[in-house]
Design a protein around this motif. Structure first.
Motif, PDB file in Angstrom:
ATOM      1  N   LYS A   1       8.507  -1.093   4.475  1.00 14.93           N
ATOM      2  CA  LYS A   1       7.315  -0.236   4.529  1.00 14.93           C
ATOM      3  C   LYS A   1       9.122   1.074   4.070  1.00 14.93           C
ATOM      4  CE  LYS A   1       5.130  -0.252   7.468  1.00 14.93           C
ATOM      5  NZ  LYS A   1       4.048   0.691   9.095  1.00 14.93           N
TER       6      LYS A   1
ATOM      7  N   ILE B   1       5.532   4.129   0.583  1.00 16.68           N
ATOM      8  CA  ILE B   1       4.300   5.011   1.717  1.00 16.68           C
ATOM      9  C   ILE B   1       4.843   6.845   1.634  1.00 16.68           C
ATOM     10  CG2 ILE B   1       3.480   5.377   3.846  1.00 16.68           C
ATOM     11  CD1 ILE B   1       3.247   2.609   3.278  1.00 16.68           C
TER      12      ILE B   1
ATOM     13  N   VAL C   1       8.934  -3.157  -2.320  1.00 15.96           N
ATOM     14  CA  VAL C   1       8.715  -2.644  -1.202  1.00 15.96           C
ATOM     15  C   VAL C   1       7.104  -2.159  -1.051  1.00 15.96           C
ATOM     16  CG1 VAL C   1      11.371  -2.294  -1.007  1.00 15.96           C
ATOM     17  CG2 VAL C   1       9.460  -0.905  -2.240  1.00 15.96           C
ATOM     18  N   GLN C   2       7.269  -1.592   0.310  1.00 15.17           N
ATOM     19  CA  GLN C   2       6.078  -1.198   0.044  1.00 15.17           C
ATOM     20  C   GLN C   2       6.398   0.749  -0.115  1.00 15.17           C
ATOM     21  OE1 GLN C   2       3.195  -1.865   4.133  1.00 15.17           O
ATOM     22  NE2 GLN C   2       1.623  -0.519   3.467  1.00 15.17           N
TER      23      GLN C   2
ATOM     24  N   LYS D   1       9.549  -0.764  -6.810  1.00 15.62           N
ATOM     25  CA  LYS D   1       8.730  -1.255  -6.325  1.00 15.62           C
ATOM     26  C   LYS D   1       7.302  -1.783  -5.600  1.00 15.62           C
ATOM     27  CE  LYS D   1       7.533   2.781 -10.046  1.00 15.62           C
ATOM     28  NZ  LYS D   1       6.671   3.131 -10.610  1.00 15.62           N
ATOM     29  N   GLN D   2       7.480  -3.004  -6.563  1.00 22.71           N
ATOM     30  CA  GLN D   2       6.394  -4.417  -6.040  1.00 22.71           C
ATOM     31  C   GLN D   2       7.402  -4.487  -5.056  1.00 22.71           C
ATOM     32  OE1 GLN D   2       7.105  -3.273  -9.364  1.00 22.71           O
ATOM     33  NE2 GLN D   2       5.075  -2.259  -9.700  1.00 22.71           N
TER      34      GLN D   2
END
Length: 353
Positions: free
Chosen positions: A154, A184, A181-182, A178-179
């Motif tokens: 995250k 926030i 990781v998450q 980007k896919q």
């Protein structure tokens, strides 16, 4: 006769974005001229009487005052108590600000959100990899020792700000998307990122300045760490809406401010003890140790006489952001007002503070 530098009755504008939008619309003076006025008109050497600028250069304002450079300004200045991309952009939108201090992403974001701006001064860091602004903060107990370890984590992300672009560049360097990781979304102002790391709201976040030292000192015992990202993150710019730059009087005042801005940087570097005591300790409430750490980590400001390399690097950032966000590509050249290209360097060559 030109008006002397003055703080004005409203010397510090509210940093609240709501207040900017509702109550400060008139703070930047009269309605700006038509933006179609050519921006290649030569800059006037002198500033017409009655000229006034609202400037958001929160930290460097103090160096300009302490160094005595403020006394050399021949126009009225109102200092706006705001900084960073979102605040300056909202102030530009409200016509509450003439000139702001930011990194390299806000000038891009301003074009994508319908407020064309131009950069009028640029500085970088000598030895930019050694003296990076940011490190990647790692939450307590999270195992991240290299960029490859970011997969699945995250990660704090702030679109439209330098930290957000840095995250995208770090992912690309690590061979991640980007896919992988998450992301926030969080604003990167104040202690937000450090607090989010400490609470495990995010596992990775770019943190800079004294936040690095404080984060490691406060949470290191719990397993918090920071790692280097190995990328340049050093651009610093002054930028203004093209409607402001199309006003010959304001454009001349900005030229004078850029000269003062450059000399004040050299004053900071030549007088570190005074700068630390008067700004970091007495104004910001930090310890002298923290101030010394910040100054040492900042290195020396590089204010180049040519923007060619900066524009080339800016184009790479624009291309990455356009690809990752779906925004229309821009020409980096269009983000700069080349009339100001040598102003800062020439001021240093001529001597000053």
């Amino acid at each position: 006769m030109n008006q002397p530098f003055t703080m004005g009755r409203r010397a510090l504008l509210s940093a609240g974005l709501g207040a900017l939008a509702l109550g400060l619309t008139a703070c930047a003076g009269d309605d700006p001229p038509d933006a179609t006025v050519a921006l290649d008109t030569p800059l006037a050497e002198s500033v017409p009487s009655g000229t006034r600028l609202v400037i958001g250069d929160k930290e460097h304002q103090k160096a300009i005052e302490f160094s005595g450079e403020a006394k050399k300004l021949t126009f009225e200045v109102e200092w706006a108590n705001l900084s960073g991309g979102p605040q300056t952009l909202e102030a530009f939108r409200a016509r509450a600000l003439d000139l702001g201090s930011v990194a390299d992403i806000p000038p891009i974001h301003s074009h994508w959100t319908g407020i064309p701006t131009r950069i009028v001064a640029s500085k970088f860091r000598q030895d930019p990899l050694e003296h990076a602004i940011y490190r990647l903060g790692i939450a307590p107990g999270v195992a991240v020792a290299s960029l490859a370890d970011l997969r699945g984590k995250k990660v704090a992300y702030s679109p439209g700000q330098a930290q957000g672009a840095l995250v995208l560049r770090v992912l690309r360097k690590a061979g991640l998307s980007k896919q992988d990781v998450q992301l926030i979304e969080l604003p990167s102002t104040g202690d937000v990122y450090a607090n989010a790391l400490a609470s495990r709201q995010v596992e990775v976040a770019p943190i800079g300045g004294v936040q690095v030292k404080r984060y490691e000192g406060k949470y290191g015992k719990d397993g918090a760490t920071t790692i280097a990202h190995g990328l340049r993150d050093d651009p610093g710019h002054l930028y203004a809406p093209i409607t402001v730059l199309a006003d010959p009087a304001k454009a001349a005042a900005i030229r004078q401010y850029v000269q003062v801005w450059a000399r004040a940087w050299r004053w900071r570097e030549a007088n570190p003890d005074e700068w630390i005591d008067r700004y970091y300790v007495k104004d910001q409430g930090l310890t002298a140790e923290d101030g010394r750490w910040i100054v040492a980590n900042a290195g020396v400001a590089d204010i180049p006489p040519s923007w060619a390399d900066a524009i080339s690097r800016h184009q790479e950032t624009i291309d990455l952001l356009a690809e990752e966000t779906g925004n229309k590509p821009l020409k980096a050249e269009d983000l700069y007002d080349r009339r100001y290209e040598t102003v800062a360097a020439d001021a240093l060559a001529a001597g000053g503070a």
